[in-house]
Design a protein around this motif. Structure first.
Motif, PDB file in Angstrom:
ATOM      1  N   ARG A  25       0.860  -1.188   0.000  1.00  0.00           N
ATOM      2  CA  ARG A  25       0.000   0.000   0.000  1.00  0.00           C
ATOM      3  C   ARG A  25       0.896   1.238   0.000  1.00  0.00           C
ATOM      4  NH1 ARG A  25      -5.516   0.828   1.328  1.00  0.00           N
ATOM      5  NH2 ARG A  25      -5.958   2.717   2.524  1.00  0.00           N
ATOM      6  N   VAL A  26       0.830   2.015  -1.080  1.00  0.00           N
ATOM      7  CA  VAL A  26       1.738   3.129  -1.309  1.00  0.00           C
ATOM      8  C   VAL A  26       0.947   4.416  -1.489  1.00  0.00           C
ATOM      9  CG1 VAL A  26       3.543   4.064  -2.798  1.00  0.00           C
ATOM     10  CG2 VAL A  26       3.432   1.600  -2.390  1.00  0.00           C
ATOM     11  N   ASP A  79      -0.979   9.455   7.692  1.00  0.00           N
ATOM     12  CA  ASP A  79      -0.508   8.790   8.899  1.00  0.00           C
ATOM     13  C   ASP A  79      -0.218   7.342   8.514  1.00  0.00           C
ATOM     14  OD1 ASP A  79      -0.584   7.146  11.315  1.00  0.00           O
ATOM     15  OD2 ASP A  79      -1.282   8.941  12.348  1.00  0.00           O
ATOM     16  N   LEU A  80       1.063   6.975   8.512  1.00  0.00           N
ATOM     17  CA  LEU A  80       1.442   5.651   8.010  1.00  0.00           C
ATOM     18  C   LEU A  80       0.737   4.530   8.756  1.00  0.00           C
ATOM     19  CD1 LEU A  80       5.299   6.194   7.570  1.00  0.00           C
ATOM     20  CD2 LEU A  80       3.552   6.258   5.800  1.00  0.00           C
ATOM     21  N   VAL A  81       0.609   4.654  10.076  1.00  0.00           N
ATOM     22  CA  VAL A  81      -0.001   3.589  10.872  1.00  0.00           C
ATOM     23  C   VAL A  81      -1.516   3.611  10.729  1.00  0.00           C
ATOM     24  CG1 VAL A  81      -0.291   2.660  13.198  1.00  0.00           C
ATOM     25  CG2 VAL A  81       1.936   3.571  12.483  1.00  0.00           C
ATOM     26  N   ASP A 136       2.297   1.383   3.686  1.00  0.00           N
ATOM     27  CA  ASP A 136       3.621   0.770   3.782  1.00  0.00           C
ATOM     28  C   ASP A 136       4.720   1.764   3.433  1.00  0.00           C
ATOM     29  OD1 ASP A 136       2.825  -2.024   4.392  1.00  0.00           O
ATOM     30  OD2 ASP A 136       1.847  -1.896   2.443  1.00  0.00           O
ATOM     31  N   VAL A 137       4.499   2.535   2.362  1.00  0.00           N
ATOM     32  CA  VAL A 137       5.476   3.535   1.916  1.00  0.00           C
ATOM     33  C   VAL A 137       4.723   4.785   1.478  1.00  0.00           C
ATOM     34  CG1 VAL A 137       7.398   4.075   0.364  1.00  0.00           C
ATOM     35  CG2 VAL A 137       6.988   1.705   1.041  1.00  0.00           C
ATOM     36  N   ALA A 193      11.079   8.906   0.614  1.00  0.00           N
ATOM     37  CA  ALA A 193      10.296   7.694   0.833  1.00  0.00           C
ATOM     38  C   ALA A 193      10.186   7.513   2.332  1.00  0.00           C
ATOM     39  CB  ALA A 193      10.971   6.492   0.191  1.00  0.00           C
ATOM     40  N   LEU A 194       8.973   7.476   2.858  1.00  0.00           N
ATOM     41  CA  LEU A 194       8.737   7.372   4.290  1.00  0.00           C
ATOM     42  C   LEU A 194       8.133   6.015   4.632  1.00  0.00           C
ATOM     43  CD1 LEU A 194       7.078  10.875   4.857  1.00  0.00           C
ATOM     44  CD2 LEU A 194       9.504  10.300   4.840  1.00  0.00           C
ATOM     45  N   TYR A 195       8.594   5.434   5.719  1.00  0.00           N
ATOM     46  CA  TYR A 195       8.017   4.183   6.205  1.00  0.00           C
ATOM     47  C   TYR A 195       8.121   4.168   7.720  1.00  0.00           C
ATOM     48  CZ  TYR A 195      12.987   2.937   5.613  1.00  0.00           C
ATOM     49  OH  TYR A 195      14.363   2.924   5.634  1.00  0.00           O
TER      50      TYR A 195
END
Length: 268
Positions: free
Chosen positions: A63-64, A101-103, A108-109, A236-238
């Protein structure tokens, strides 16, 4: 040594596992049961090893999140090569200009163009993003080209909800200029801003990677080419480095390589 191991197993099991005589050894009923269960344990161990091997093969849904203008101009031209290289990975693209918000959003990215980062995320800088001022040639034929940044204040300008909004900061031969601009449209969607500029609605500040092909084909014309907005960065954030899935790592490496080869990005 075998006898010692066998004796230790029998002490642990609390029963005889082997019938012994001077001429032969044979399994007891408890030994037969223990052997079957040990074979099950070996099978479980082998399946865990198989899963570990599979974890090294990029696979599954990824999921990007990324801005629409980046997806349209940069990622979609790469998408076929990614699919061919990683046929077992399925991408779920979430197109948005907002900060995700990644969480909470189960991302995922996230590919983000920005100047500031939240300390709670892991970031890999992929490249520097330059911006340009541009407008449709028909519009400029009617309103004329500004002679300097101050001239933008009297022109119809299309503004973006982020990165300064209606205040543009430009650096050029005369130093740094700050101009308050206005016009018929303000939006939080950079891709819509690009379409509006091509349609002749006003002067826009666009990422160089998005504007370059339209300038080359004559749909847009540079405005004040000697004056440039501040550079941004593409990241790129994870969420975490720990147990980073193979598919996530493969995607980030693939995009990083593509960005490094792109003529409109300065190297990270």
């Amino acid at each position: 040594m075998i006898s010692r191991y066998l004796a230790a197993m029998e002490d642990w099991a609390g029963t005889w596992l082997m019938h012994r005589s001077t001429r032969r050894l044979s399994l007891s009923p408890a030994g037969e049961s223990a052997l079957a269960r040990c074979r099950d344990l070996v099978g479980i161990a082998n399946s865990i090893a198989d899963q570990s091997d599979a974890a090294e093969t990029p696979q599954g849904e990824l999921r990007v999140a990324m801005p629409g203008i980046l997806a349209d101009a940069v990622f979609l031209p790469m998408a076929q090569r990614f699919a061919e290289r990683y046929p077992r990975v399925s991408l779920d693209l979430q197109i948005t200009d907002r900060i995700v918000d990644l969480v909470q959003d189960r991302i995922d990215v996230s590919l983000r163009i920005t100047t500031t980062l939240n300390r709670d995320v892991i970031a890999r800088r992929l490249g520097e993003v330059g911006s340009v001022l541009c407008a449709a040639p028909d519009l400029l034929a009617r309103i004329g080209l500004p002679a300097d940044p101050a001239g933008l204040a009297s022109l119809p300008c299309l503004t973006y909800g982020r990165f300064g909004g209606r205040t543009w900061v430009l650096t050029g031969p005369g130093g740094t200029a700050q101009i308050n601009v206005g016009g018929p449209l303000k939006t939080n969607e950079a891709l819509l801003l690009q379409h509006a500029a091509i349609d002749g609605l006003g002067v826009a500040m666009l990422p160089a990677f998005a504007a370059a092909p339209h300038i080359a084909e004559g749909r847009l014309v540079r405005v004040l080419p000697d004056w440039t907005p501040p550079a941004l960065s593409l990241y790129a954030l994870y969420a975490s480095r720990r147990n980073l899935p193979c598919a996530t790592r493969a995607f980030i490496d693939f995009v990083a390589d593509g960005i490094a080869r792109h003529p409109e990005f300065r190297r990270a």
